[in-house]
Enzyme design. Structure first.
Site, PDB file in Angstrom:
ATOM      1  N   TRP A  14       0.863  -1.187   0.000  1.00  0.00           N
ATOM      2  CA  TRP A  14       0.000   0.000   0.000  1.00  0.00           C
ATOM      3  C   TRP A  14       0.897   1.234   0.000  1.00  0.00           C
ATOM      4  O   TRP A  14       1.841   1.340   0.790  1.00  0.00           O
ATOM      5  CB  TRP A  14      -0.894  -0.044   1.235  1.00  0.00           C
ATOM      6  N   LYS A  58     -13.312  -1.410   5.605  1.00  0.00           N
ATOM      7  CA  LYS A  58     -13.814  -2.282   4.554  1.00  0.00           C
ATOM      8  C   LYS A  58     -14.862  -3.263   5.075  1.00  0.00           C
ATOM      9  O   LYS A  58     -15.954  -3.373   4.510  1.00  0.00           O
ATOM     10  CB  LYS A  58     -12.647  -3.071   3.927  1.00  0.00           C
ATOM     11  N   ASP A 113      -0.774  -5.758   9.476  1.00  0.00           N
ATOM     12  CA  ASP A 113      -1.784  -4.787   9.056  1.00  0.00           C
ATOM     13  C   ASP A 113      -2.989  -5.585   8.569  1.00  0.00           C
ATOM     14  O   ASP A 113      -2.904  -6.306   7.569  1.00  0.00           O
ATOM     15  CB  ASP A 113      -1.239  -3.904   7.932  1.00  0.00           C
TER      16      ASP A 113
END
Length: 464
Positions: A194, A311, A275
């Protein structure tokens, strides 16, 4: 008698107010004014209105920020900026990292609406500050969600959890904590990752390093490169790991590879920093998507865990997340939490209440929790079906090349294998927007025809 008491109270209040006004007035008056002045006179007020404001010498030469240069757009968010400027009614944005309906609209989960409504209807709700560490119930339930309710680390009180500003804030708080209290500053980050990861950790005071992860030739995991690079990392280095649905490749290690990674990290005293932004969103199973994290927790070692509910609950704008640090003992966990407070306090003081309350409401209720898992699986299954539809369409059109990576990868994004030139062509000719490295978010099936036609036509022989 009551009237007498009221007169005394009123007289006392007036005396205190008079004293306060006298002190304030003294502070407002000029040095030449008598201390007895308790306010600005009408004449002084009128004069102040007519007084000219003198400009500083710098004001005559323009802005003191005149030398600030225009910053480039964020690689991901910049896609949306370009998309919004495009007047075409046929445009499609595949760069936005958020789930969308078939019509390309944002989705609010029904279970979230129910939880939010129950909060609104609760007359005991308040808007006071949360503690520095956040909503205690949210923290407890978040740790159970990722580590498992029967996790020894939780049962032994070895986990320090604090509510943070979604996954990004959790990474930042964890990074600053490590920069202050950990003996190693290097953090090894997969390539690619990311785009915000290196920036977050660099600003937190750590030194981002890299390890191989993705193999463009196979469009899969470069496991050998990963092992070689982490084997060469200095002992004690921090290693960032994506818990599941690796962003942006969609490529995850197998369970057997995760075990080898665990053994490698533990044998060299490398500190894992997970993460987790897609728990339950990748496979549809909350437990399956937490496999890698629980594997590391089960061996009794220490690690950091950044969670996000953007999400899997669709709470993108609520910025709901948590940082958990698994320690060797309850005593150490208590000390770690005390230091996390010192990181958070000057950063944003304490986290917001509303989003965390939504999460806690859902996680504490068996009925709402079940409804959430059903909606979560429906979203995950739809993404999986879109992968299959895209792959089938490519096969049916006889598109040159091997596109099996589309269905092998997992999660809401995939590395298509398209290069910058191909991406630019698709944007220019078909109004399909994605990042320049060719990774897309599988959030809208309406782009299939344009994408497949482009690949099938193969005007430049790119796939021969």
């Amino acid at each position: 008698m009551d009237e007498a008491i009221m007169r005394v109270d009123r007289t006392s209040s007036e005396r205190r107010l008079s004293t306060l006004v006298r002190h304030l007035g003294a502070g407002l008056s000029s040095p030449s004014c008598s201390p007895s002045h308790t306010s600005i006179s009408t004449e002084q007020f009128e004069n102040s209105k007519n007084a000219k404001i003198s400009l500083s010498p710098m004001a005559a030469f323009g802005s003191v920020f005149a030398n600030v240069v225009q910053a480039p757009e964020d690689p991901i968010l910049g896609v949306t900026v370009a998309y919004n400027k495009d007047p075409s009614p046929l445009k499609v944005n595949l760069g936005v990292g958020a789930y969308r309906t078939e019509e390309g609209k944002p989705l609010v989960l029904n279970v979230v609406k129910k939880a939010e409504q129950s909060l609104i209807n609760d007359p005991s709700r308040f808007k006071e500050y949360l503690p520095i560490t956040g909503l205690a119930e949210f923290n407890k339930l978040s740790a159970k969600l990722i580590f498992g309710a029967d996790s020894p680390a939780i049962q032994e009180n070895r986990v320090a959890t604090v509510q943070c500003l979604s996954g990004t804030g959790s990474l930042r708080v964890g990074g600053e904590f490590l920069a202050k209290h950990y003996h190693e500053r290097s953090i090894y980050i997969p390539v690619p990752t990311w785009g915000n990861h290196p920036k977050v950790f660099m600003m937190a005071g750590l030194k981002p390093m890299s390890y191989r992860y993705y193999d463009p030739s196979t469009r899969g995991l470069d496991f050998q490169g990963l092992v070689e690079d982490l084997s060469a990392a200095p002992e004690g280095s921090i290693v960032l790991l994506h818990a599941c649905a690796h962003n942006p490749t969609g490529v995850d290690p197998t369970p057997e590879q995760w075990e080898q990674i665990r053994q490698l990290l533990r044998s060299r005293s490398l500190l894992p920093f997970f993460d987790s932004a897609y728990q339950g969103f990748a496979s549809g199973s909350l437990d399956k998507d937490a496999y890698s994290v629980r594997l590391f927790v089960a061996d009794g070692g220490e690690l950091l865990m950044a969670q996000s509910y953007a999400k899997n609950m669709g709470l993108y704008g609520e910025r709901v997340g948590a940082l958990s640090i698994v320690c060797k003992s309850a005593d150490v966990a208590g000390k770690v939490e005390s230091q996390l407070k010192l990181v958070i306090r000057p950063m944003y003081s304490n986290p917001p209440l509303h989003g965390a309350s939504i999460v806690a409401t859902i996680l504490r209720s068996p009925e709402l929790y079940h409804e959430w898992t059903v909606e979560l699986k429906a979203m995950a299954d739809r993404i999986i079906s879109m992968r299959q539809e895209l792959f089938n369409a490519l096969q049916a059109k006889g598109t040159p090349g091997d596109w099996s990576h589309i269905i092998k990868q997992i999660g809401m994004f995939t590395f298509t294998g398209l290069n910058k030139g191909q991406v630019a062509f698709m944007t220019r000719e078909y109004h399909i927007y994605m990042t320049s490295d060719g990774h897309i978010y599988l959030n809208n099936a309406t782009f299939y025809n344009s994408l497949v036609i482009f690949l099938q036509e193969d005007q430049h022989g790119w796939f021969e």
